[in-house]
Scaffold this motif. Structure first.
Motif, PDB file in Angstrom:
ATOM      1  N   PHE A  54      -0.445   3.832  -5.917  1.00  0.00           N
ATOM      2  CA  PHE A  54      -1.163   2.652  -5.488  1.00  0.00           C
ATOM      3  C   PHE A  54      -2.546   2.381  -6.703  1.00  0.00           C
ATOM      4  CE2 PHE A  54      -4.871   1.077  -2.918  1.00  0.00           C
ATOM      5  CZ  PHE A  54      -4.401  -0.209  -2.820  1.00  0.00           C
ATOM      6  N   ASP A  80       7.662  -1.535   0.023  1.00  0.00           N
ATOM      7  CA  ASP A  80       6.427  -1.928  -0.565  1.00  0.00           C
ATOM      8  C   ASP A  80       6.333  -1.689  -2.252  1.00  0.00           C
ATOM      9  OD1 ASP A  80       5.571  -2.071   1.981  1.00  0.00           O
ATOM     10  OD2 ASP A  80       3.750  -0.700   1.813  1.00  0.00           O
ATOM     11  N   LEU A 129     -10.001  -5.961  -1.403  1.00  0.00           N
ATOM     12  CA  LEU A 129      -9.410  -5.408  -0.592  1.00  0.00           C
ATOM     13  C   LEU A 129      -9.505  -6.260   0.621  1.00  0.00           C
ATOM     14  CD1 LEU A 129     -10.361  -1.709  -1.471  1.00  0.00           C
ATOM     15  CD2 LEU A 129      -8.115  -3.138  -2.325  1.00  0.00           C
ATOM     16  N   TYR A 150      -7.950   5.931   1.569  1.00  0.00           N
ATOM     17  CA  TYR A 150      -7.568   4.553   0.805  1.00  0.00           C
ATOM     18  C   TYR A 150      -8.896   4.094   0.143  1.00  0.00           C
ATOM     19  CZ  TYR A 150      -5.869  -0.026   0.800  1.00  0.00           C
ATOM     20  OH  TYR A 150      -5.401  -1.348   0.394  1.00  0.00           O
ATOM     21  N   GLY A 189      -5.023  -4.685   3.484  1.00  0.00           N
ATOM     22  CA  GLY A 189      -5.049  -3.250   4.069  1.00  0.00           C
ATOM     23  C   GLY A 189      -4.660  -3.117   5.410  1.00  0.00           C
ATOM     24  N   LEU A 248      -3.379  -0.952   7.380  1.00  0.00           N
ATOM     25  CA  LEU A 248      -2.657   0.558   7.498  1.00  0.00           C
ATOM     26  C   LEU A 248      -2.383   0.752   8.776  1.00  0.00           C
ATOM     27  CD1 LEU A 248      -5.417   1.685   4.592  1.00  0.00           C
ATOM     28  CD2 LEU A 248      -3.187   0.721   4.165  1.00  0.00           C
ATOM     29  N   ASN A 260       0.927  -1.300  -0.036  1.00  0.00           N
ATOM     30  CA  ASN A 260      -0.061   0.073   0.166  1.00  0.00           C
ATOM     31  C   ASN A 260       0.608   1.396  -0.130  1.00  0.00           C
ATOM     32  OD1 ASN A 260      -2.757  -1.359   0.093  1.00  0.00           O
ATOM     33  ND2 ASN A 260      -1.791  -2.125   2.147  1.00  0.00           N
ATOM     34  N   PHE A 268       1.256   7.086   1.875  1.00  0.00           N
ATOM     35  CA  PHE A 268       0.469   6.440   1.054  1.00  0.00           C
ATOM     36  C   PHE A 268       0.345   7.251  -0.073  1.00  0.00           C
ATOM     37  CE2 PHE A 268      -4.080   6.122  -0.700  1.00  0.00           C
ATOM     38  CZ  PHE A 268      -3.991   4.896  -1.121  1.00  0.00           C
TER      39      PHE A 268
END
Ligand code: G3I
Length: 381
Positions: A272, A230, A288, A316, A258, A260, A224, A267
């Protein structure tokens, strides 16, 4: 890429959070932001599953046997909101396989029945993972590994054939590892050591043979943020998906975990969003999965925390749901009463974590509103 709708959802938060926070929150969302809507207002009385369904999206959550059997208030909240149930632990080898010759479906069958009774889809997590395996699995050898793996997948997948929406066939083949292999595969896991990367291909083919109608998913995390790890993980996942397709493995979707962190400012909406487009471009659906928002590094103040967590959910989801290949949003639990983050990622001030749509008191939090708002703003599938 369409930015206009998302831009309307970018809710200013950096300035609001500011003081008292362990992290520099000034760029939490990564873009210049407008004033936040203070209460994350939602219209109407619909539940999360209804709002999602109106856009052709499934909303669901992970639930576990213990909580859902013992806590009827929680079970009610769960059933009201969820269109899909994901057993949090009950389909892992450690739960299903007390010994090499036994399968114990007691708790997973209860959850499947609970899902059916409340009109929820049922989803399988997970057929192959490097964690939560029984001790006896360590005795597997290169000679019998393939047979042990296929027998497990064949038995479990056939057991739920016709009553399962999708399976996380392989979980986290890349994410947990900082491997220097070019493909970033987690090479120290038992399955990799015994079967090399072929275990992934074998697992998908066994699942597809056992139930040709289930959606087969590769599920992974650390996808993410805009961090070196990532970024590499996203590239590695794309390569793995291509490799599986080149082997004619039946793979239908990617599960993007996810997990987060509301204090993490890394982010990057565009990166993404582009990643999701690339996955969709391969003809795959996207789920997700395992969505929750840690408040570990946020200040103690409840209002500040709840808003920051809600903001993270909304940003998100608004980016992700712009991609029409995203068919499901699954939180990793429904209430702070039952979340793995209590033990795995506690706050240093020992305050209870507030990471899911409902509080430990089973009252809706702003996180619920944020998810609802993202569904309401999402384009229809
Ligand atoms: O079932 C045993 C129980 O018999 C025993 O008495 C008790 C004592 O510790 O442990 C119980 O097992 C625990 C299990 O959860 C069920 O509560 C394990 O110790 C514990 O490690 C396990 O944690 C789960 C973890 O995966 C490992 O399987 C978490 O609940 C679960 O939320 C977490 O979920 C994972 C996803 O599967 C994959 N992605 C990451 C995600 C978060 O780690």
């Amino acid at each position: 890429m369409k930015l206009s709708r998302r831009q309307t959802l970018q809710l200013g938060f950096g300035a609001f959070l500011g003081a008292g926070c362990a992290h520099d929150m000034s760029q939490v969302t990564g873009l210049a932001l407008s004033e936040p809507p203070k209460d994350f207002p939602v219209k109407g009385q619909l539940s999360l599953k209804q709002r999602a369904a109106a856009k052709g999206i499934i909303f669901g959550a992970a639930g576990n046997y213990q909580a859902l059997t013992q806590d009827t208030d929680y079970a009610q909240v769960f059933a009201e909101n969820c269109g899909m149930l994901v057993p949090e632990n009950e389909l892992k080898w450690a739960a299903l396989r007390p010994s090499p010759d036994r399968f114990d479906f007691t708790s997973s069958d209860w959850l499947a029945q609970f899902a059916k009774q409340h009109g929820m889809l049922f989803r399988g997590h997970t057929l192959v993972w490097n964690q939560s395996n029984p001790e006896w699995l360590k005795d597997t050898t290169a000679q019998n590994a393939e047979q042990v793996l296929i027998k497990h997948i064949d038995t479990v997948v056939k057991h739920y054939a016709g009553r399962i929406h999708s399976w996380d066939v392989v979980n986290e083949a890349i994410a947990a590892d900082w491997s220097k292999r070019d493909d970033r595969l987690h090479f120290t896991t038992q399955w990799f050591k015994l079967l090399d990367k072929n275990y992934i291909d074998i697992a998908f083919k066994a699942a597809g043979a056992a139930d040709p109608n289930a959606m087969l998913v590769y599920n992974d995390g650390y996808l993410n943020y805009d961090t070196p790890h990532d970024n590499e993980a996203r590239a590695a996942v794309l390569k793995l998906l291509e490799w599986l397709k080149s082997r004619n493995a039946p793979i239908h979707a990617l599960g993007v975990q996810g997990h987060l962190d509301a204090a993490d400012k890394r982010f990057n909406q565009k990166k993404f969003r582009d990643f999701l487009s690339e996955v969709a471009g391969m003809g795959l659906k996207i789920l997700l999965t395992e969505l929750d928002v840690s408040d570990r590094y946020l200040p103690a103040d409840l209002e500040v925390r709840d808003r920051a967590v809600a903001q993270t959910y909304e940003e998100y989801l608004s980016v992700a749901l712009d991609e029409r290949a995203v068919i499901a949003v699954l939180t990793w639990g429904m209430s702070d009463r039952y979340t793995w983050l209590t033990n795995y990622s506690p706050r240093s001030d020992k305050l209870p974590v507030r990471v899911l749509p409902y509080g430990a008191d089973l009252r809706r939090k702003l996180a619920w509103n944020a998810i609802a708002r993202a569904f309401d703003a999402a384009p229809k599938r």
